[in-house]
Design an enzyme around this catalytic site. Sequence first.
Site, PDB file in Angstrom:
ATOM      1  N   TYR A 144       0.864  -1.185   0.000  1.00 31.82           N
ATOM      2  CA  TYR A 144       0.000   0.000   0.000  1.00 31.82           C
ATOM      3  C   TYR A 144       0.893   1.225   0.000  1.00 31.82           C
ATOM      4  O   TYR A 144       1.882   1.291   0.752  1.00 31.82           O
ATOM      5  CB  TYR A 144      -0.882  -0.007   1.251  1.00 31.82           C
ATOM      6  CG  TYR A 144      -1.722   1.244   1.448  1.00 31.82           C
ATOM      7  CD1 TYR A 144      -1.449   2.134   2.493  1.00 31.82           C
ATOM      8  CD2 TYR A 144      -2.790   1.538   0.614  1.00 31.82           C
ATOM      9  CE1 TYR A 144      -2.219   3.276   2.692  1.00 31.82           C
ATOM     10  CE2 TYR A 144      -3.569   2.681   0.817  1.00 31.82           C
ATOM     11  CZ  TYR A 144      -3.273   3.540   1.851  1.00 31.82           C
ATOM     12  OH  TYR A 144      -4.033   4.676   2.041  1.00 31.82           O
ATOM     13  N   ASP A 239       9.403   2.805  -0.980  1.00 32.97           N
ATOM     14  CA  ASP A 239       8.422   3.468  -0.116  1.00 32.97           C
ATOM     15  C   ASP A 239       8.775   3.106   1.330  1.00 32.97           C
ATOM     16  O   ASP A 239       8.417   2.031   1.808  1.00 32.97           O
ATOM     17  CB  ASP A 239       7.009   3.005  -0.475  1.00 32.97           C
ATOM     18  CG  ASP A 239       5.987   3.637   0.450  1.00 32.97           C
ATOM     19  OD1 ASP A 239       4.773   3.408   0.236  1.00 32.97           O
ATOM     20  OD2 ASP A 239       6.374   4.357   1.393  1.00 32.97           O
ATOM     21  N   LYS A 267       5.431   9.292   8.660  1.00 32.07           N
ATOM     22  CA  LYS A 267       5.313   8.714   9.993  1.00 32.07           C
ATOM     23  C   LYS A 267       6.404   9.175  10.970  1.00 32.07           C
ATOM     24  O   LYS A 267       6.352  10.292  11.483  1.00 32.07           O
ATOM     25  CB  LYS A 267       5.241   7.177   9.892  1.00 32.07           C
ATOM     26  CG  LYS A 267       3.977   6.707   9.112  1.00 32.07           C
ATOM     27  CD  LYS A 267       3.847   5.211   9.064  1.00 32.07           C
ATOM     28  CE  LYS A 267       2.822   4.783   8.033  1.00 32.07           C
ATOM     29  NZ  LYS A 267       1.474   4.625   8.571  1.00 32.07           N
TER      30      LYS A 267
HETATM   31  P1  KE4 Z   1      -0.407   8.339   4.813  1.00 31.85           P
HETATM   32  O1  KE4 Z   1      -1.008   9.084   3.632  1.00 31.85           O
HETATM   33  O2  KE4 Z   1      -1.443   7.492   5.530  1.00 31.85           O
HETATM   34  O3  KE4 Z   1       0.406   9.252   5.728  1.00 31.85           O
HETATM   35  O4  KE4 Z   1       0.708   7.327   4.245  1.00 31.85           O
HETATM   36  C1  KE4 Z   1       0.329   6.416   3.246  1.00 31.85           C
HETATM   37  C2  KE4 Z   1       1.279   5.232   3.278  1.00 31.85           C
HETATM   38  C3  KE4 Z   1       2.282   5.160   2.327  1.00 31.85           C
HETATM   39  N1  KE4 Z   1       3.157   4.123   2.307  1.00 31.85           N
HETATM   40  C4  KE4 Z   1       3.086   3.139   3.228  1.00 31.85           C
HETATM   41  C5  KE4 Z   1       4.070   2.022   3.169  1.00 31.85           C
HETATM   42  C6  KE4 Z   1       2.093   3.172   4.239  1.00 31.85           C
HETATM   43  O5  KE4 Z   1       2.030   2.171   5.150  1.00 31.85           O
HETATM   44  C7  KE4 Z   1       1.178   4.239   4.281  1.00 31.85           C
HETATM   45  C8  KE4 Z   1       0.082   4.340   5.322  1.00 31.85           C
HETATM   46  N2  KE4 Z   1      -0.035   3.226   6.201  1.00 31.85           N
HETATM   47  C9  KE4 Z   1      -1.366   2.998   6.739  1.00 31.85           C
HETATM   48  C10 KE4 Z   1      -1.467   1.654   7.456  1.00 31.85           C
HETATM   49  N3  KE4 Z   1      -0.435   0.781   7.283  1.00 31.85           N
HETATM   50  C11 KE4 Z   1      -1.749   4.122   7.648  1.00 31.85           C
HETATM   51  C12 KE4 Z   1      -2.942   3.851   8.513  1.00 31.85           C
HETATM   52  C13 KE4 Z   1      -4.220   4.345   7.893  1.00 31.85           C
HETATM   53  O6  KE4 Z   1      -4.381   4.263   6.668  1.00 31.85           O
HETATM   54  O7  KE4 Z   1      -5.070   4.808   8.676  1.00 31.85           O
END
Ligand code: KE4
Length: 427
Positions: A144, A239, A267
């Site tokens: 993702y 990523d 993060k």
């Molecule tokens: P954000 O847009 O949520 O800050 O980041 C997207 C993203 C991009 N790349 C990776 C590898 C990620 O894991 C994420 C976001 N992770 C999710 C759960 N694993 C965030 C939690 C959520 O969506 O509420």
Amino acid sequence: MNTARSTELFAQAQKVIPGGVNSPVRAFKSVGGQPLFIKRGEGSRVFDEDGNSFIDYVGSWGPLILGHAHPGVVEAITRAAKDGTTFGAPTALEVELAEMIVEAVPSIDMVRLVSSGTEALMSAIRLARGFTGRDKIIKFDGCYHGHSDGLLAKAGSGIATFGLPDSAGVPASVTADTIVLPYNNPEAVSQAITAMRDSIACVVVEPVAGNMGVVAPKQGFLQNLRKLCTEHGILLLFDEVITGFRVAYGGAQELYGVASDLTTLGKIIGGGMPIGAYGGRRDIMEKVAPLGPVYQAGTLSGNPVAVSAGIATLKALQEPGLYTRLLRKASTLEQGLAKAAADARVPVHINSVGSMMTMFFAPDPISDYTSAKKSDTQKYAQFFHGMLEHGVYMAPSQFEAMFVSAVHTVEDTEFTTSAAAEVLSSM
Ligand code: KE4
């Protein structure tokens, strides 16, 4: 467990917020039941609106490697806010964070700060296309990369065929340029690149997958991506939104010794405040506006409050031996959970890299999305709720990572493993 106030708040929330949450995974849909409304966090614990206390292994999905309300981070946020929260103008603080990132990740010569991981990926993909003049991208099933249209794609019919929309509202025309391949499958990558030849701008990959549950790269998988991308003028985009500063101070690139052309972060570098970043080779980053033709912008990009939280976090992570201690703590937890499952004769496979791990309720090893999806999500849900009743807050989905922080204690680990023994033996 009394959850009256959370139940009341959830009913109220659902009237004005879709699903009552501001991000789907928080709604407990895949584990059932209703979400707990968290009132505050402190160190390794969170406290809900009904006064229940939990050892927290969600850690806000990764940012909180230093735990909740870390004093140094809170002080940095408070100090910055007192001088104003945002100016829409360059500040010395964002230069300091950019320099820290450049110093930590050798493959990053220049970096642009944004406000989320999604924004970082969206921008990095546009940059890869702008730099190469090519349109296609390769991503991996089960990975993702945020919710921008082109990355919400699922595998097409065969190797090197175009991806299909994985969400309503995403036009097929957009995912037609996204090729979705099986993770940890070098042959599939070779086939796709040979078939698509020089129409691929980049390969985007989570160097350690965290979004199908934790899946480590098989020996040589990342090195093979590096080799193929170099041979075909394709940009390799790691990523590292989760793995950056998580699996090592220099992220997965330090851990596996593979340098990507572009990297996305998020993060941890915001210390719990909204942030994202994309960076890489100077010749690529110089294509970004206002220097170059690839446009990207953001009102709160690099804002002093988020950046101050990030600087305080990275400074704390430079403490000698921190990652070694973190790994030891995570390994102890992993061994304890594995033993509890073995003693209860519940088939699980735990995948871990550094302080991120997933306990798959599956009889066989998990190395890609196909195997991950064989997990027994009902069993996971039962385990999740049993642990919640025992005061342990695990990820409310089988297909997410759980995180150990620098402030989880030995007592936390012992409490967690004994709770797991009770819950698993009751399953
Ligand atoms: P954000 O847009 O949520 O800050 O980041 C997207 C993203 C991009 N790349 C990776 C590898 C990620 O894991 C994420 C976001 N992770 C999710 C759960 N694993 C965030 C939690 C959520 O969506 O509420």
